[in-house]
Write a protein that holds these residues in place. Structure first.
Motif, short mmCIF file in Angstrom:
data_model
loop_
_atom_site.label_atom_id
_atom_site.label_comp_id
_atom_site.label_asym_id
_atom_site.label_seq_id
_atom_site.Cartn_x
_atom_site.Cartn_y
_atom_site.Cartn_z
N GLU A 1 0.82 -1.20 0.00
CA GLU A 1 0.00 0.00 0.00
C GLU A 1 0.86 1.26 0.00
N GLU A 2 1.95 1.22 0.79
CA GLU A 2 2.86 2.38 0.79
C GLU A 2 3.51 2.55 -0.57
N ASP A 3 3.91 1.42 -1.20
CA ASP A 3 4.49 1.53 -2.54
C ASP A 3 3.49 2.09 -3.53
N LYS A 4 2.21 1.68 -3.37
CA LYS A 4 1.19 2.18 -4.28
C LYS A 4 1.02 3.69 -4.11
N LYS A 5 1.05 4.13 -2.83
CA LYS A 5 0.92 5.58 -2.60
C LYS A 5 2.14 6.32 -3.18
N ARG A 6 3.32 5.76 -2.96
CA ARG A 6 4.51 6.42 -3.50
C ARG A 6 4.47 6.41 -5.03
N GLN A 7 3.96 5.33 -5.61
CA GLN A 7 3.86 5.24 -7.06
C GLN A 7 2.90 6.30 -7.60
N GLN A 8 1.78 6.45 -6.94
CA GLN A 8 0.82 7.46 -7.37
C GLN A 8 1.41 8.86 -7.28
N SER A 9 2.12 9.13 -6.17
CA SER A 9 2.76 10.44 -6.03
C SER A 9 3.82 10.65 -7.09
N LYS B 1 2.25 11.35 -10.41
CA LYS B 1 1.72 12.72 -10.46
C LYS B 1 2.83 13.73 -10.75
#
Length: 595
Positions: free
Chosen positions: A479-487, A490
């Motif tokens: 989940e943290e990787d997914k958030k970092r990936q989204q950031s 962007k």
């Protein structure tokens, strides 16, 4: 002539007058005629007187002798009578005169009938004593075992022929009769027991009895020997037969149990069991209850031994099949509940020991049954958790499929089966959304199971708690990787916009031929996402249920935390041991768990 007037002459004066006086007168006449001298006459008369005295003296002596003889005879009769009274134990005889009266001959005549009667009584009493003492000696000889000896002399004490003494002998004779009867009864009981035991054991009772003593056989026609030695021999013989009976029964008990086990082990049909059913029926019978003729013969024991040997040989060939069936059953239970499975090497060693006969088959199968029972109990205790684990595994499969489906750029294209994939994706998202709650429930159930049993819940040799905790950690990292990936995406989009804007206002168009490396959404982000997903993808392998996939799944857990898990959790808990010390088998796990 006056000198002849003695008392005796006076008592016989009439006789003298008729005989001696007449003769004397005739002698005087003759002397007168002859003219005999007076002196000669006196001498002749004196001689005649001496002769006459001599005759009288002889008569008197004979009379005295006769009187003394009568006195002696009377005294001896009295003494004999008294002795007979004493020896017969009687005080007096009725009809005998107590006081002496009359002449000696009268007294002797009065005691003679009584003496004759006492002599008859003595003879009768002697005969009674001889009979009683003879019987006593005969029975005593029989009891002593000397009945075949020569007749013994009977010595009767004639000084004691009283009725009391006779009664003592009769009592002794009665005691001996009783003892003889008791001994005869004992002998008959022993003989009956020998007959009964010999019938049960299938032996010749007559031969056994003849070995003890020939007289015990009724056909011999001689008096039975009832001595202590014979009774002792009979007792030893009966005890030996009882011992042999018990030994044969114990042997048949052992063989009967072996037969029953072999029959049950090999599912022997009833028709094959029938010839030896009587042996199995003896299992619940004690030695005292066995009384059927021929039930414990040596032939039955030998036939049963041969049957056990035959079945044992058949069992050795079928043991492999039975053992393999039980092994497969155990492996199936272990696979289904994801616990340790016996190694093939150990099982092959057991089969080798079966072939060599070093393992008792019944103990081996009993041990396998115990292991199967423990495995079933373990599987039953793990059932609720395993059901949840299976749901989690199914959800993990769907999660992995959803990830692969989401990475497919053609998922929205119009093709055959696309609508089915869309429906599956929708169901997969619902299952994935429920996975955190399912994992939390599994952790709670696993902790409760471990606390209740005070041991680690292993899933294919790996602690389930570690798998669940690792999954939670990797899910959070994902989940943290997914958030970092989204950031990162962007920022990448923003940088791309700025870069394109800068290229639009560039002073030299020729520089536009310099192309920036393609960093589309399907480029570096995909590569980065693939790298970031490397660790979670190992957990994604939990969707597989193959128990032998040792190089997949959570191999990173086993390799990276193997030493740590051993220090924390120790060795696997669910193990089984064979009974036989020579072939002890500890169930071991095959390899790392691959869900």
């Amino acid at each position: 002539m006056g000198s002849f007037q003695t008392p005796i002459g006076m008592r016989s004066s009439a006789l003298l007058e008729t005989s001696c006086g007449f003769l004397l007168q005739e002698l005087q006449i003759i002397w007168e005629e002859i003219g005999e001298d007076k002196f000669e006459r006196e001498k002749v008369l004196l001689d005649m007187e001496q002769e006459c005295l001599e005759v009288y003296r002889k008569k008197v002596d004979r009379a005295n002798t006769s009187r003394a003889s009568l006195h002696q005879e009377l005294a001896e009769a009295e003494a004999e009578f008294t002795h007979l009274l004493l020896s017969l134990g009687e005080r007096s005889l009725p009809g005998r005169p107590e006081k002496r009266a009359g002449t000696l001959k009268e007294q002797l005549d009065s005691i003679t009938p009584a003496l004759r009667e006492m002599r008859l009584r003595k003879e009768e009493r002697l005969n009674q004593f001889r009979v009683v003492q003879g019987q006593i000696q005969r029975i005593s000889a029989e009891i002593a075992g000397n009945s075949d000896d020569a007749l013994l002399t009977i010595a009767v004490n004639e000084n004691d022929l009283s009725l009391k003494r006779l009664e003592d002998y009769q009592n002794e004779l009665q005691r001996l009769y009783n003892e003889k009867n008791e001994r005869l009864q004992q002998v008959e009981k022993y003989i009956d027991k020998i007959h009964s035991l010999s019938t049960i054991l299938g032996k010749d009772s007559s031969a056994i009895i003849l070995q003890v003593h020939p007289s015990l056989n009724d056909l011999c026609g001689i008096t039975k020997n009832i001595s202590d030695a014979i009774l002792h021999k009979l007792n030893i013989t009966v005890e030996s037969l009882y011992e042999e009976k018990q030994n044969r029964l114990d042997k048949l008990h052992h063989l009967g149990k072996a037969l029953s086990n072999l029959w049950n082990l090999m599912d022997t049909p009833y028709r094959d069991r029938q010839p030896f059913s009587h042996v199995v029926n003896l299992l619940s019978v004690s030695s005292a209850e066995v009384s059927d003729p021929g039930s414990l013969t040596l032939e039955i024991v030998q036939q049963t031994e041969a049957e056990v040997i035959r079945l044992d040989q058949q069992k050795a060939s079928k043991m492999k099949e039975l053992f393999q069936k039980k092994q497969e059953e155990l492996e199936f239970i272990c696979k289904k509940s994801h616990v340790e499975i016996p190694s093939r090497t150990e099982m092959n060693n057991i089969i080798s020991l079966i072939n060599s006969g070093e393992i008792d088959h019944s103990d081996l199968l009993m041990s396998m049954d115990e292991q199967i029972s423990r495995a079933k109990a373990e599987a039953s205790s793990r059932k609720a958790i395993m059901e949840k684990v299976e749901k989690w595994m199914l959800a993990r499969d769907e999660e992995r499929w959803l990830e692969e489906y989401s990475m497919d750029e053609r998922r929205y294209s119009v093709s055959r089966g696309a609508h089915k994939n869309l429906k599956r994706a929708e169901r997969a998202r619902i299952m994935v959304s429920r996975m955190p709650a399912l994992v939390d429930l599994l952790i709670k159930m696993t902790r409760s199971w471990e606390a209740e049993r005070n041991k680690i819940f292993l899933y294919d040799q790996v602690p389930l708690m570690e798998i669940l905790e690792e999954y939670n950690i990797l899910r959070q990292e994902k989940e943290e990787d997914k958030k970092r990936q989204q950031s990162w995406e962007k920022k990448k989009v923003q940088s791309q916009v700025v870069f394109e804007r800068d290229n639009t206002y560039a002073s030299r168009p020729g520089t536009s031929t310099r192309r920036v490396p393609n960093r589309s959404l399907n480029g570096s982000p995909e590569c980065s996402a693939t790298m970031n997903k490397r660790l979670p993808m190992s957990i994604q392998q939990l969707g597989s249920n193959n128990i032998y996939s040792g190089n997949q799944g959570i191999s990173f857990i086993k390799d990276g935390r193997k030493i740590q898990r051993k220090k924390i959790f120790g060795e696997p808990v669910f193990t089984s041991h064979m009974r036989d010390d020579a072939s002890s088998m500890v169930l071991t796990h095959y390899g790392p768990f691959s869900p």
